[in-house]
Design an enzyme around this catalytic site. Structure first.
Site, PDB file in Angstrom:
ATOM      1  N   ASP A  11      31.140  22.905  15.438  1.00 40.66           N
ATOM      2  CA  ASP A  11      29.929  22.167  15.797  1.00 40.66           C
ATOM      3  C   ASP A  11      29.639  22.499  17.254  1.00 40.66           C
ATOM      4  O   ASP A  11      30.452  22.204  18.136  1.00 40.66           O
ATOM      5  CB  ASP A  11      30.141  20.653  15.655  1.00 40.66           C
ATOM      6  CG  ASP A  11      30.221  20.222  14.196  1.00 40.66           C
ATOM      7  OD1 ASP A  11      29.699  20.947  13.342  1.00 40.66           O
ATOM      8  OD2 ASP A  11      30.803  19.165  13.916  1.00 40.66           O
ATOM      9  N   ASP A 130      23.943  16.131   4.292  1.00 40.43           N
ATOM     10  CA  ASP A 130      24.692  15.022   4.897  1.00 40.43           C
ATOM     11  C   ASP A 130      24.378  13.786   4.072  1.00 40.43           C
ATOM     12  O   ASP A 130      23.229  13.329   4.047  1.00 40.43           O
ATOM     13  CB  ASP A 130      24.266  14.811   6.350  1.00 40.43           C
ATOM     14  CG  ASP A 130      24.561  16.026   7.220  1.00 40.43           C
ATOM     15  OD1 ASP A 130      25.506  16.762   6.891  1.00 40.43           O
ATOM     16  OD2 ASP A 130      23.853  16.238   8.224  1.00 40.43           O
TER      17      ASP A 130
END
Length: 253
Positions: A11, A130
């Site tokens: 990330d 998500d």
């Protein structure tokens, strides 16, 4: 039998690898190129590189970081974050990515999935989802903008739709499990994997060797993604693979 893949995730926020819990409280972990190189040597099957604030900050993915990573890494590289149209696919694939992950843009313009699959091939198109369990415990909602915005779209309906549009893979993150180290979200991963015929990468919550085994044994996941476990040296990729091999989960050693 197809081997199961172990996929470290980077990330990236403003050019640095970061890690948080439940999508917040981000901590700086290091340089993405160095970390990607290390995982390449460790035996990772692929690397996922997500510019996690690009969409929210309305800017493009950090191309120079993708180029530098692509030069040093010799396994498939999936890049996501800040993708808004077909031109972004072209630019990032040219920079050295093998696959492009789309999340918010796919929700806003589902036809982008079809266009990208038609132009570059389904194998290049990864739809990142998500998902968070609804309060009344009935299914899961899809979130966008780095987990900030609830679309109200049902996760199972969405995965079926993206497959029909030509997506080649689903990167499924459980927002409930993310960063907790309590194990992958077995219920969500199983439900998604049983709803589609394309590969599903399980993401969010891995905390132990057993968690890798459980997600492969108890769901139809094709790959398991982890971040903080690897970033902080709690587990090495080779150890994960040796453990899974001993427990008869097919992996590339």
């Amino acid at each position: 039998m197809l081997t199961k893949r172990i996929v470290p995730c980077l990330d990236v926020n403003m050019g640095k690898v970061v890690k948080g819990i439940n999508f917040v409280n981000l901590k700086d972990v290091g340089d993405p190129v160095d970390i990607a190189q290390y995982y390449n040597k460790q035996g990772a099957d692929e690397i996922v590189f997500l510019d996690i604030t690009a969409t929210y900050e309305k800017r493009k993915t950090l191309i120079d970081v993708v180029e530098r990573t692509g030069e040093k890494v010799f396994i498939p590289l999936t890049v996501g974050g800040g993708i808004s149209g077909i031109d972004d696919f072209k630019i990032i694939l040219r920079a050295g990515a093998d696959k492009i992950s789309v999340n918010s843009a796919a929700i806003r313009n589902p036809n982008l999935i079809y266009e990208a699959a038609d132009k570059f091939g389904s194998q290049c198109v990864v739809v990142a989802i998500d998902a968070k369990k609804r309060a009344e415990d009935q299914g899961w909602d899809v979130f966008i903008e780095g987990g900030r915005k609830n679309t109200g779209i049902d996760a199972i309906e969405w995965v079926k739709k993206v497959e029909s549009l030509g997506a080649g893979e689903i990167l499924l993150t459980s927002m409930d499990a993310d960063g907790t180290k309590n194990g992958y979200d077995i219920e969500l991963t199983k439900a998604v994997a049983e709803s589609v015929n394309i590969p599903v990468i399980a993401s969010g919550g891995c905390g132990s060797l057993e968690d890798f085994y459980d997600v492969f044994e108890d769901t139809g996941a094709d790959a398991a993604l982890a971040a903080s476990l690897f970033h902080y040296g709690e587990l090495e990729i080779k150890d994960v693979k040796e453990y899974l091999h001993k427990r008869d989960i097919p992996v590339r050693l």
